[in-house]
Enzyme design. Structure first.
Site, short mmCIF file in Angstrom:
data_model
loop_
_atom_site.label_atom_id
_atom_site.label_comp_id
_atom_site.label_asym_id
_atom_site.label_seq_id
_atom_site.Cartn_x
_atom_site.Cartn_y
_atom_site.Cartn_z
N GLY A 213 -2.85 -2.78 2.33
CA GLY A 213 -3.98 -3.58 1.88
C GLY A 213 -5.31 -2.87 2.07
O GLY A 213 -6.26 -3.09 1.30
N ALA B 22 -2.68 -5.11 6.26
CA ALA B 22 -2.53 -6.49 6.74
C ALA B 22 -2.56 -6.51 8.27
O ALA B 22 -2.11 -5.56 8.91
CB ALA B 22 -1.22 -7.06 6.23
#
Ligand code: NAD
Length: 678
Positions: free
Chosen positions: A103, A62
């Protein structure tokens, strides 16, 4: 500009992330990638896609610049992007170098194949923020590396090298290992080979093998931790075994949302941002000129000097350790050697590396060598006259542009700087004991300290692996000024009816690594005793502490003397009958009948004492921001990270609740009403 660059190579579409420094998955990047995938799917001339980053990172996860902002979750969000990859009609190959974390790894796991550089760091660190991986990581990662490995890595957040994971039997994480230089070519060759292969190799279509013993062990270990994220990670990973993929994803999502709303995650995210905020200091810009620090001179080879020299060596610096007392020098060097050897025996350092670092040390008694140093750190006895004479000498010796630092705990840095002809080059570097181990470094900005000197000192702190917090000049700076008030409350609690163990147990159960009495026994009661004596002489003693004085008069200095507030067998603290008698006699002298004090009151008096003094430090400008104060307590005083720090905790309770509690404490006859009132 698009944050995903796209390039055609025959039948392949090459998509490269372009969002430095680590290809954070910002909304702009996600949007570009989503659009590029749609296009690739629709374009009949594209047979396969290669997705890659740079040598530094495939993607670090992220984008932290979006954290807490609406863009972080805006469509296309990360789970949506991973689902889009699942829905592709043609293969996508991830080429992974540097980092694939959080992520970033979840995205790579949603591709159909992965070519990975062996040194790449692979991990799901979300648990460190009190979260779980929320874009399929808990479902795809166990399918890729097996349940046992996922149960080690997801709840701990610890990354591993790709080569290590590639060696796991039956793993599906790494199709091929590659070298950095040939990664893209290899990924392209693989993409061409699999271009027409169907069905596509999706991790979601795989199953996970049971590992009941590992699951039970991971569950028990996580359940014993005081915050919910590790256990939620284990339970989500368990879903990969027990639930169909889509149900596992739904359970993961629900778990993620629960954690996102938990106070522990809020506290851990606060801690994460506190670390970043602390590096931003008014008056220091990116272009503020820094001075190069290669050689450090340390004066005094006592407890602190030896530890500081060790920390500097470990940070790869050249060190002169100067100490006039030959026996003290030998002890200091022996302590330094012991630390290095311990690093080797714990496997944290190779013997060769330790020897190479040790070769950078020049110990001696002659301070003339200090003329070579870029940074001088004084760690002699805590005595103003001595420190001033040392600084006059350093001023005469040090080369122009050298930075002069004092490790004083209580003395006025400005008064020390004032005896030199270069006060702009002087500041405080307040290390914590043991200096080679403790993360915290208070960087004390004097009235005259130049911005470039402060910036260079912060760079130095970072180089030796410290968490730096800037403080202004005052007695005790941030950490110790607050701890004095906390310890004062701990002593009041003894007067009122508590035992040392009752006080320690209450705050340890709340989350502190160590209660006040075990802490002061470890640090040595004699240290603060001597400071009190000095302050009494100077007329600066705020409040006498007869009970603590009495303890020291009996020679009960703490762990080092076999007894303090506790009796010690080795490091084990045992309740002391002698101390109980001492406290009883003291209460009698005060004419106080002991009362029962609830654990909640103990915790609140200790915590709020920190927060109230913290507020004053902010008002005085000694601390720049509340999160800096929190960081001092997280990095230096064993404050539980999942509670965020004393200022965060006070803010969480709300100003009304806080004011009410302060009024209650101010009304306690025996306490310090003035302290509690605004
Ligand atoms: P210490 O007594 O262990 O060591 C001080 C050393 O300085 C001694 O070995 C002494 O021989 C040497 N020394 C004296 N005069 C000297 C001179 N002119 N040149 C070079 N060396 C000289 O003390 P310490 O605990 O290491 O504390 C040193 C400083 O660090 C003090 O200012 C103290 O307040 C501060 N400090 C201590 C701690 C702690 O926990 N001990 C923590 C932070 C800061």
């Amino acid at each position: 500009m698009s944050l995903v660059e796209s390039l055609r190579d025959g039948e392949l579409l090459l998509l490269q992330f372009a969002n430095p420094p680590v290809n954070g998955l910002s909304h702009a990047l996600r949007s570009s990638l989503y659009a590029a995938l749609e296009q690739a799917d629709a374009d009949a001339s594209v047979a396969a896609v290669v997705l890659y980053g740079g040598p530094k990172a495939f993607s670090g996860g992220a984008d932290i610049r979006e954290f807490g902002q609406p863009q972080a979750l805006a469509e296309p969000n990360l789970p949506g992007l991973c689902a889009r990859l699942d829905a592709m009609s043609k293969p996508v190959v991830a080429a992974v170098d540097g980092l694939a974390l959080g992520g970033g790894l979840e995205l790579a796991l949603s591709c159909h194949h992965r070519v990975v550089v062996g040194t790449a760091q692979i991990g799901l660190p979300e648990v460190n923020l009190g979260l779980l991986p929320g874009a399929g990581g808990t479902q795809r990662f166990p399918r890729a590396v097996g349940l046992a490995t996922a149960l080690q890595m997801v709840p701990s957040g610890q990354p591993r090298r790709a080569a290590q994971l590639a060696a796991l039997p039956g793993q599906l994480l790494v199709d091929e290992l590659a070298e950095s230089a040939t990664l893209l070519d290899q990924a392209k060759a693989l993409a061409r080979r699999v271009a027409s292969q169907r069905p596509l190799a999706r991790l979601r279509d795989r199953t996970v093998e049971a590992a009941p013993a590992e699951l039970a062990a991971a569950e028990a270990q996580a359940a014993a931790l005081p915050y919910p994220a590790p256990l939620a990670c284990v339970q989500a990973v368990r879903g990969a075994l027990e639930l169909p993929f889509d149900e596992g994803i739904a359970a993961e999502r629900a778990g993620f949302q629960r954690l996102m709303a938990s106070p522990e995650s809020a506290a851990l995210r606060h801690a994460f941002f506190a670390e970043r905020a602390a590096a931003k200091v008014p008056g220091i810009e990116a272009d503020t000129p820094r001075r190069a620090i290669r050689r450090v001179g340390v004066l005094g080879a006592g407890t602190m000097g030896s530890g500081i020299a060790t920390a500097c060596l470990m940070g790869g610096l050249l060190v002169d350790l100067v100490e006039p007392d030959a026996a003290a020098l030998a002890r200091g060097v022996a302590a330094l050697d012991k630390h290095l050897q311990a690093q080797v025996s714990k496997g944290r350092l190779s013997a060769e590396k330790a020897a190479a670092l040790r070769a950078n040390l020049r110990p001696g008694g002659d301070d003339a060598v200090l003329a070579d140093a870029d940074l001088l750190i004084e760690a002699v006895f805590e005595d103003m006259a001595l420190k001033q004479s040392v600084f006059r000498r350093l001023d005469a010796l040090a080369k122009p542009g050298a930075i002069l630092a004092t490790n004083t705990s209580t003395l006025d840095v400005d008064a020390i700087a004032a005896v030199t002809l270069r006060p702009a080059d002087v500041l405080g570097l307040h290390f914590f004991s043991p200096a080679a181990v403790m993360k915290l470094l208070e960087v004390v900005r004097g009235a005259a300290t130049a911005p470039g000197v402060l910036a260079s000192a912060l760079g130095f702190g970072k180089q030796i692996g410290k968490t730096c917090v800037v403080a202004g000049v005052c007695d005790g700076f941030i950490g110790n000024r607050m701890i004095d008030r906390y310890l004062e409350q701990a002593l009041f609690l003894l007067d009122e009816g508590c035992s040392p163990q009752q006080v320690d147990q209450a705050i340890e159960a709340w989350g502190f690594a160590m209660g006040p009495f075990r802490m002061i026994d470890l640090a040595g009661n004699d240290v603060s005793w001597r400071i009190r004596q000095q302050r009494a002489k100077d007329g600066t003693l705020r409040r006498a502490q007869p009970l603590a004085d009495r303890l020291c008069e009996l020679g009960r200095f703490g762990q080092k003397s076999g007894g303090g507030w506790y009796d010690y067998e080795g490091r084990e603290a045992k309740p002391s009958k002698a101390v109980a008698a001492l406290i009883a006699a003291h209460r009698e002298q005060l004419g106080r009948a002991p009362r029962a004090v609830a654990a909640e009151e103990i915790v609140d008096r200790l915590l709020l004492a920190l927060a109230v003094e913290g507020e004053r430090l902010l008002a005085e400008g000694v601390a720049l921001r509340a999160s800096d104060i929190d960081l001092v307590y997280l990095a230096g005083y064993g404050f539980p990270r999942w509670k965020g720090g004393p200022m965060f905790e006070a803010q969480r309770r709300g100003s009304e609740a806080l004011a009410a509690r302060r009024r209650e404490f101010a009304a306690l006859a025996h306490d310090d009403p003035q302290f509690w009132m605004p």
